[in-house]
Design a protein around this motif. Sequence first.
Motif, mmCIF file in Angstrom:
data_model
loop_
_atom_site.group_PDB
_atom_site.id
_atom_site.type_symbol
_atom_site.label_atom_id
_atom_site.label_comp_id
_atom_site.label_asym_id
_atom_site.label_seq_id
_atom_site.Cartn_x
_atom_site.Cartn_y
_atom_site.Cartn_z
ATOM 1 N N THR A 293 9.341 -12.183 -10.764
ATOM 2 C CA THR A 293 10.586 -11.903 -10.047
ATOM 3 C C THR A 293 10.545 -10.509 -9.432
ATOM 4 O OG1 THR A 293 11.870 -13.356 -11.496
ATOM 5 C CG2 THR A 293 13.084 -11.673 -10.280
ATOM 6 N N VAL A 294 10.115 -9.518 -10.220
ATOM 7 C CA VAL A 294 9.999 -8.152 -9.698
ATOM 8 C C VAL A 294 8.982 -8.105 -8.557
ATOM 9 C CG1 VAL A 294 9.256 -5.805 -10.261
ATOM 10 C CG2 VAL A 294 10.700 -7.074 -11.862
ATOM 11 N N ALA A 295 7.863 -8.789 -8.730
ATOM 12 C CA ALA A 295 6.801 -8.766 -7.723
ATOM 13 C C ALA A 295 7.274 -9.328 -6.402
ATOM 14 C CB ALA A 295 5.588 -9.547 -8.233
ATOM 15 N N TRP A 296 7.963 -10.464 -6.433
ATOM 16 C CA TRP A 296 8.406 -11.071 -5.179
ATOM 17 C C TRP A 296 9.558 -10.297 -4.560
ATOM 18 C CZ3 TRP A 296 5.490 -13.768 -2.334
ATOM 19 C CH2 TRP A 296 4.499 -14.583 -2.887
ATOM 20 N N ALA A 297 10.342 -9.612 -5.383
ATOM 21 C CA ALA A 297 11.368 -8.730 -4.817
ATOM 22 C C ALA A 297 10.713 -7.583 -4.049
ATOM 23 C CB ALA A 297 12.263 -8.190 -5.935
ATOM 24 N N VAL A 298 9.672 -7.010 -4.627
ATOM 25 C CA VAL A 298 8.924 -5.945 -3.948
ATOM 26 C C VAL A 298 8.271 -6.488 -2.679
ATOM 27 C CG1 VAL A 298 6.939 -4.402 -4.132
ATOM 28 C CG2 VAL A 298 8.532 -4.624 -6.053
ATOM 29 N N GLY A 299 7.671 -7.674 -2.797
ATOM 30 C CA GLY A 299 7.009 -8.269 -1.644
ATOM 31 C C GLY A 299 7.948 -8.551 -0.496
ATOM 32 N N SER A 300 9.154 -9.022 -0.803
ATOM 33 C CA SER A 300 10.102 -9.328 0.268
ATOM 34 C C SER A 300 10.532 -8.078 1.013
ATOM 35 C CB SER A 300 11.329 -10.041 -0.311
ATOM 36 O OG SER A 300 12.061 -9.182 -1.170
ATOM 37 N N VAL A 301 10.663 -6.970 0.293
ATOM 38 C CA VAL A 301 11.023 -5.710 0.947
ATOM 39 C C VAL A 301 9.856 -5.199 1.798
ATOM 40 C CG1 VAL A 301 11.605 -3.291 0.530
ATOM 41 C CG2 VAL A 301 12.691 -5.087 -0.830
ATOM 42 N N ALA A 302 8.646 -5.369 1.311
ATOM 43 C CA ALA A 302 7.474 -4.855 2.028
ATOM 44 C C ALA A 302 7.134 -5.677 3.258
ATOM 45 C CB ALA A 302 6.268 -4.836 1.087
ATOM 46 N N GLY A 303 7.619 -6.921 3.330
ATOM 47 C CA GLY A 303 7.266 -7.787 4.446
ATOM 48 C C GLY A 303 7.689 -7.248 5.795
ATOM 49 N N VAL A 304 8.843 -6.589 5.856
ATOM 50 C CA VAL A 304 9.343 -6.077 7.141
ATOM 51 C C VAL A 304 8.474 -4.934 7.671
ATOM 52 C CG1 VAL A 304 11.310 -5.027 8.321
ATOM 53 C CG2 VAL A 304 11.686 -6.840 6.642
ATOM 54 N N PRO A 305 8.232 -3.856 6.908
ATOM 55 C CA PRO A 305 7.366 -2.800 7.453
ATOM 56 C C PRO A 305 5.940 -3.260 7.723
ATOM 57 C CG PRO A 305 7.890 -2.372 5.143
ATOM 58 C CD PRO A 305 8.786 -3.465 5.594
ATOM 59 N N LEU A 306 5.425 -4.175 6.912
ATOM 60 C CA LEU A 306 4.082 -4.684 7.181
ATOM 61 C C LEU A 306 4.063 -5.518 8.457
ATOM 62 C CD1 LEU A 306 2.868 -5.666 3.594
ATOM 63 C CD2 LEU A 306 2.011 -3.797 5.023
ATOM 64 N N GLY A 307 5.128 -6.257 8.691
ATOM 65 C CA GLY A 307 5.232 -6.989 9.948
ATOM 66 C C GLY A 307 5.301 -6.051 11.136
ATOM 67 N N ARG A 308 5.987 -4.931 10.967
ATOM 68 C CA ARG A 308 6.066 -3.941 12.042
ATOM 69 C C ARG A 308 4.695 -3.319 12.302
ATOM 70 N NH1 ARG A 308 7.462 -3.118 16.776
ATOM 71 N NH2 ARG A 308 8.008 -0.987 17.378
ATOM 72 N N ILE A 309 3.933 -3.085 11.247
ATOM 73 C CA ILE A 309 2.575 -2.567 11.423
ATOM 74 C C ILE A 309 1.741 -3.555 12.239
ATOM 75 C CG2 ILE A 309 0.431 -2.044 10.198
ATOM 76 C CD1 ILE A 309 2.147 -0.848 7.961
ATOM 77 N N ALA A 310 1.901 -4.851 11.951
ATOM 78 C CA ALA A 310 1.182 -5.864 12.721
ATOM 79 C C ALA A 310 1.568 -5.799 14.188
ATOM 80 C CB ALA A 310 1.467 -7.251 12.149
ATOM 81 N N ASP A 311 2.842 -5.590 14.480
ATOM 82 C CA ASP A 311 3.284 -5.466 15.867
ATOM 83 C C ASP A 311 2.661 -4.257 16.549
ATOM 84 O OD1 ASP A 311 4.959 -7.708 15.737
ATOM 85 O OD2 ASP A 311 6.651 -6.528 14.998
ATOM 86 N N ARG A 312 2.619 -3.152 15.832
ATOM 87 C CA ARG A 312 2.169 -1.899 16.433
ATOM 88 C C ARG A 312 0.652 -1.800 16.510
ATOM 89 N NH1 ARG A 312 5.607 2.472 16.117
ATOM 90 N NH2 ARG A 312 3.966 3.517 17.314
ATOM 91 N N ARG A 313 -0.041 -2.201 15.460
ATOM 92 C CA ARG A 313 -1.488 -2.006 15.372
ATOM 93 C C ARG A 313 -2.303 -3.216 15.806
ATOM 94 N NH1 ARG A 313 -1.771 3.384 15.305
ATOM 95 N NH2 ARG A 313 -0.427 4.277 13.665
ATOM 96 N N GLY A 314 -1.636 -4.334 15.981
ATOM 97 C CA GLY A 314 -2.337 -5.569 16.332
ATOM 98 C C GLY A 314 -2.321 -6.534 15.170
ATOM 99 N N PRO A 315 -1.854 -7.768 15.381
ATOM 100 C CA PRO A 315 -1.681 -8.699 14.256
ATOM 101 C C PRO A 315 -2.980 -9.236 13.682
ATOM 102 C CG PRO A 315 -1.073 -9.745 16.337
ATOM 103 C CD PRO A 315 -1.297 -8.291 16.634
ATOM 104 N N ARG A 316 -4.048 -9.361 14.497
ATOM 105 C CA ARG A 316 -5.262 -9.947 13.939
ATOM 106 C C ARG A 316 -5.880 -9.036 12.884
ATOM 107 N NH1 ARG A 316 -11.029 -10.696 16.885
ATOM 108 N NH2 ARG A 316 -10.961 -8.447 16.491
ATOM 109 N N GLY A 317 -6.076 -7.770 13.215
ATOM 110 C CA GLY A 317 -6.668 -6.845 12.252
ATOM 111 C C GLY A 317 -5.796 -6.691 11.020
ATOM 112 N N THR A 318 -4.481 -6.646 11.212
ATOM 113 C CA THR A 318 -3.565 -6.524 10.074
ATOM 114 C C THR A 318 -3.651 -7.747 9.185
ATOM 115 O OG1 THR A 318 -2.058 -5.220 11.472
ATOM 116 C CG2 THR A 318 -1.169 -6.108 9.411
ATOM 117 N N ALA A 319 -3.694 -8.943 9.800
ATOM 118 C CA ALA A 319 -3.783 -10.174 9.017
ATOM 119 C C ALA A 319 -5.085 -10.235 8.232
ATOM 120 C CB ALA A 319 -3.662 -11.390 9.937
#
Length: 409
Positions: free
Chosen positions: A52-78
Motif C-alpha cells: 500500500t505504501v509502495a503504490w502510494a509512493v508510485g502514484s505520486v511519482a508517476g506525474v513528475p516521471l511522466g513530465r520527464i518523459a515529455d521533456r527528455r523524450g519518452p523512448r529513452g525514459t521508458a
Amino acid sequence: MPNLLPPAGPQRTLSLAQLSNSVGDGAYYVTSALYFTHVVGLAPGRIGLGLTVAWAVGSVAGVPLGRIADRRGPRGTAVLLALTTGLAVASFLVVRDFALFLAAACLYATAQSGLSAARQALLAGLVATKERTGALAHLQSTLNAGLAVGAALGGVALSAGTTAAYLAVFAVDAASFLLCALVLLRLPAVPGAPGGRKVKLAVLRDRPYAVVTLLNTVLLLRMPLLSVGLPLWITERTEAPEWLVSALFVLNTGAVMLFQVRTARSVRGIPTAVRALRRSGALMVLTCVVLAMSAVDSPWAAVAALAGGSVLLVAAEMLHSAGSWQLSFDLAPAGRVGEYQGFFGTGVTVARTLGPLVLTGLLLGRGTVGWLLLGGTVLAASYALGPAARWAAGTRQEPAPAPAAAQAG
C-alpha cells in the motif's frame, strides 16, 4: 473474429514490448503473495502495508516521471524505467526483511508508474491521434494474452511449491523487463517537448482534468471487483464452487483479449467516448443486479448468475477502457501527454488501494443493497463524465494536434 495483430510499425513493436513484460508480470501476480510469505518470511499484514505504501509512493511519482518523459523524450525514459523495474524485481530475490522489502517495493511501484506514463507519451508521439484508442485496444489485448501465459507459468511454480521455483518466477519477471527495454529501443526516438520554466506540473492545477480523473477512478472500482470483491462474495455469500473464481478470471481475460479491439472501433472522439462510458455505467448496474442474484441456495443458480454477471462486467470493462483512453489523450495538452497520463494513471492506484476496502464494506457488509449502491454510484459517475469532459475540452485553447507519426516498419 477481430484482427488481433496490430498494424506493422510502431504499434506492433509497442505490443511486442507489452507482451514481453506482461508474461513475467502474470507469473509474478499469481506467486508474489506466497513468495513474500513463504520465502521472504513476511507476515501478510506487513506485506499489505508495504505494498500500500509502495503504490502510494508510485502514484505520486508517476506525474513528475511522466513530465520527464515529455521533456527528455519518452523512448529513452521508458527504456530506463523498464530497466529500473527489472532491477527492482531482481532485488526481491535477495530481500529477506521488511525494510528492504519496502524499499524494493517502492522502487518497483515508482518505476512501473513512470513506465506506464512514458509508454503513453511514446505512443502519442508515434501514433496518429485517430489511431490511438485502437492502438491501446491492441495493447490491452496483448497484455491479457501475456498475463494468461504468465499466470500458467506461475501455476507451475505454485504446484512445485519450492523456493527454487519461486525464485525462477522472479528471475523470469526481471528478465522480461530487460527484454521490454531492448524492444523499446527498436522504436524511433521521439523528441522531447521543451517546456516553459514558469509552468511546472501544470496538470496539478488543471481542475477539469482532475475531475475527469476522479470520476474515472470511481469507474475503475471494477478492477478490484474482479480480483477481490467477487472472490470474497463467491466464497462467503454464495453456494457456488470456489473453482469458479479462476474460471471467471479466465473468462474475463479471454474476452478482453478477443474483443477489446472490436469494442474500441466505435470510439473516435470525445462524444463517442462519453457515449461508451454511459453505456458502460448502464451495464455495470445490470452487472450488479445479476451478481446480487447469485446469493441463492442453489449452486447451479448461483453459477448461472455469476457467469451472466461476469459477461456483463467484461462488456462494461471494455467500453470503459475505450472511452477513458480516448478522454485521457484528447484532453491532454500537446507536449504534456506523459505528465497528464501519469496523473490519470493515479486512478488505477487509488482504485486498487482503496477499492478492496470499499467493496468488502459494500458487498459483504450490505449484501444486495451494497450491490445496488455500487451500481448506482458507477452509473452516476459515468453520466457525470460527459459534462466534466466538455468542461475540460472547453478550457483548451485548441485541440491537441496529431503528432508527427514516425514512419517505421
